[in-house]
Design an enzyme around this catalytic site. Structure first.
Site, PDB file in Angstrom:
ATOM      1  CE1 TYR A  25      -2.869   2.908   0.326  1.00  0.00           C
ATOM      2  CE2 TYR A  25      -2.145   3.540   1.992  1.00  0.00           C
ATOM      3  CZ  TYR A  25      -2.893   4.158   1.428  1.00  0.00           C
ATOM      4  OH  TYR A  25      -3.003   4.900   1.483  1.00  0.00           O
ATOM      5  CB  THR A  79       1.442   9.702   4.758  1.00  0.00           C
ATOM      6  OG1 THR A  79       2.320  10.465   3.685  1.00  0.00           O
ATOM      7  CG2 THR A  79       1.311   8.417   3.588  1.00  0.00           C
ATOM      8  CB  ALA A  80      -4.389   7.571   4.185  1.00  0.00           C
ATOM      9  CB  SER A 107      -4.155  11.759   5.361  1.00  0.00           C
ATOM     10  OG  SER A 107      -5.050  11.068   4.838  1.00  0.00           O
ATOM     11  CD  GLN A 129      -5.928  14.812   1.658  1.00  0.00           C
ATOM     12  OE1 GLN A 129      -5.674  14.049   3.207  1.00  0.00           O
ATOM     13  NE2 GLN A 129      -6.746  14.761   0.420  1.00  0.00           N
ATOM     14  CE1 TYR A 131      -7.589  12.338  -1.730  1.00  0.00           C
ATOM     15  CE2 TYR A 131      -7.717  11.473   0.247  1.00  0.00           C
ATOM     16  CZ  TYR A 131      -7.207  11.644  -1.204  1.00  0.00           C
ATOM     17  OH  TYR A 131      -5.688  11.047  -1.162  1.00  0.00           O
ATOM     18  CB  THR A 157      -6.710  15.673  -2.505  1.00  0.00           C
ATOM     19  OG1 THR A 157      -5.524  15.976  -1.815  1.00  0.00           O
ATOM     20  CG2 THR A 157      -5.745  14.633  -4.374  1.00  0.00           C
ATOM     21  CE  LYS A 234      -0.859  15.885  -1.629  1.00  0.00           C
ATOM     22  NZ  LYS A 234      -0.981  14.896  -3.210  1.00  0.00           N
ATOM     23  CG  HIS A 258      -2.471  11.262  -5.579  1.00  0.00           C
ATOM     24  ND1 HIS A 258      -3.283  12.028  -4.823  1.00  0.00           N
ATOM     25  CD2 HIS A 258      -2.042  10.023  -4.751  1.00  0.00           C
ATOM     26  CE1 HIS A 258      -4.096  10.767  -4.002  1.00  0.00           C
ATOM     27  NE2 HIS A 258      -3.589   9.755  -3.623  1.00  0.00           N
ATOM     28  CG  ASP A 289       2.982  15.455  -3.239  1.00  0.00           C
ATOM     29  OD1 ASP A 289       3.371  15.322  -4.405  1.00  0.00           O
ATOM     30  OD2 ASP A 289       2.940  14.958  -2.266  1.00  0.00           O
ATOM     31  N   GLY A 290       6.566  14.043  -4.326  1.00  0.00           N
ATOM     32  CA  GLY A 290       6.385  13.749  -4.989  1.00  0.00           C
ATOM     33  C   GLY A 290       8.417  13.238  -5.065  1.00  0.00           C
ATOM     34  N   GLY A 291       9.364  12.369  -4.943  1.00  0.00           N
ATOM     35  CA  GLY A 291      10.255  11.998  -5.361  1.00  0.00           C
ATOM     36  C   GLY A 291      11.689  12.644  -5.099  1.00  0.00           C
ATOM     37  NE  ARG A 313       5.472   5.351  -1.768  1.00  0.00           N
ATOM     38  CZ  ARG A 313       5.263   6.263  -3.259  1.00  0.00           C
ATOM     39  NH1 ARG A 313       5.593   7.248  -4.039  1.00  0.00           N
ATOM     40  NH2 ARG A 313       4.552   5.604  -4.519  1.00  0.00           N
TER      41      ARG A 313
END
Length: 368
Positions: A25, A79-80, A107, A129, A131, A157, A234, A258, A289-291, A313
């Protein structure tokens, strides 16, 4: 391994620590995971052009985001379900992030409630964050609780009108462990929709049942009309959407795909950042965000115009390693790497970081 000395070490430790359901996940992305991989690899396509003979005896990494000071420009991305990686989950992350003097984005799908995370965070800077749900009462309840509990911004998001296809979760029939729950929701409908008895993951079913896929820019106008705090969108990856975001009055933009978990094959976030920054021309703050895995990644993102970056992560890796102390270690590693990168590039303060520090790798090959 005696002690992790970089984020890659923590990732390696993470791969040994969780069951397959949880590990897949957190670790995997959509479809063939091209974007997941490229988010990390893309930073290597940008090369640094350091300046010499600059006084870097006192490197100052402090900056502000939406007017709030942070000790350095790296925060925790939303992060959920963090209790899948450690029993204290988001509360451990909140304590860690507050202790290192930066921002946590909590989240909607946290396994600790809005109220619990606020209490753990104390005076720490936190954003929420959001939804958007078909039942607007759910969305309004989340906003009201976030405002009441000291969250300084909403991060909406916009890249998830429906959930991306995550093959590992589908194969595993992913479901939240029975002793955990999405702590911000209490209705039977929300919890029962996570049942993964069908052919897809429980999370896929949850979004199909409850999430609003009819979102438009007018939805952002509605959110702004019912909140007192700044609104950040986002999931923006193009200049066209960045211009619309400004037109519709957002207060910030998070360049994000995402974590490679929605539409596979889109640009890496670092590759999208430049056009978004150019489009908004300083009218709103831009984040990424990301990477992000190294201090040089942070430097490169700021050189391209990001106000700050957020990591997802790596926070989970730190949680799985040692809870709060592990998350603190993640930020300590990145902070020291970023400080070193600034100094070796000739930057004594954040305002010294600018686009002249970078060249794109294709320019190197064109001269050979």
């Amino acid at each position: 391994m005696n002690k992790p000395v970089c984020l890659a070490d923590l990732e390696e430790l993470f791969t040994r620590s969780l069951d397959k359901n949880a590990q897949d996940y957190f670790s995997t992305g959509a479809n063939q995971q091209q974007t997941l991989r490229d988010n990390v690899k893309a930073f290597g396509r940008y090369r640094l052009r350091p300046r010499m003979l600059r006084d870097v005896s006192n490197v100052n990494m402090k900056t502000t985001i939406l007017g709030e000071e942070v000790d350095f420009p790296v925060g925790a991305a939303p992060t959920a379900m963090q209790k899948m990686s450690h029993s204290e989950g988001e509360m451990a992350t909140a304590r860690a992030v507050a202790s290192v003097g930066t921002c946590m984005i909590v989240s909607s799908w946290a396994t600790s409630s809005i109220e619990e995370v606020a209490q753990a965070s104390g005076s720490g800077l936190r954003w929420f964050q959001l939804y958007l749900y078909t039942d607007k009462n759910i969305t309004m309840n989340l906003i009201e609780r976030a405002e009441r509990n000291g969250y300084k911004a909403l991060v909406v998001t916009v890249d998830t009108p429906i959930l991306g296809r995550r093959l590992a979760d589908a194969r595993n029939g992913f479901n939240l462990s029975s002793h955990l729950q999405l702590a911000n929701f209490s209705t039977d409908m929300v919890q029962s929709s996570l049942d993964s008895s069908q052919s897809e993951s429980g999370l896929y079913r949850y979004t199909q049942v409850l999430m609003d896929s009819k979102l438009t820019w007018d939805t952002i106008v509605w959110v702004k009309s019912i909140t007192r705090v700044p609104v950040i969108v986002k999931g923006i990856l193009t200049a066209e959407d960045a211009l619309l975001a400004v037109q519709y009055g957002v207060d910030g933009i998070m360049v994000s795909n995402h974590g490679g978990r929605q539409l596979d094959g889109v640009l890496a976030t670092i590759d999208s950042l430049g056009e978004v920054v150019e489009a908004v021309k300083g009218r709103v703050e831009v984040y990424l965000d990301g990477g992000v895995r190294q201090g040089t990644d942070v430097l490169k993102a700021l050189a391209l115009g990001a106000k700050a970056v957020f990591i997802g992560r790596p926070v989970i890796w730190g949680l799985a390693y040692q809870g709060r102390a592990g998350v603190e270690e993640v930020f300590k590693i990145l902070k020291e790497e970023f400080k070193l990168a600034m100094a070796l590039s000739g930057c004594a303060k954040i305002s010294d970081i600018n686009p002249t520090l970078l060249t794109y790798q294709k320019h190197l090959f064109s001269k050979l």
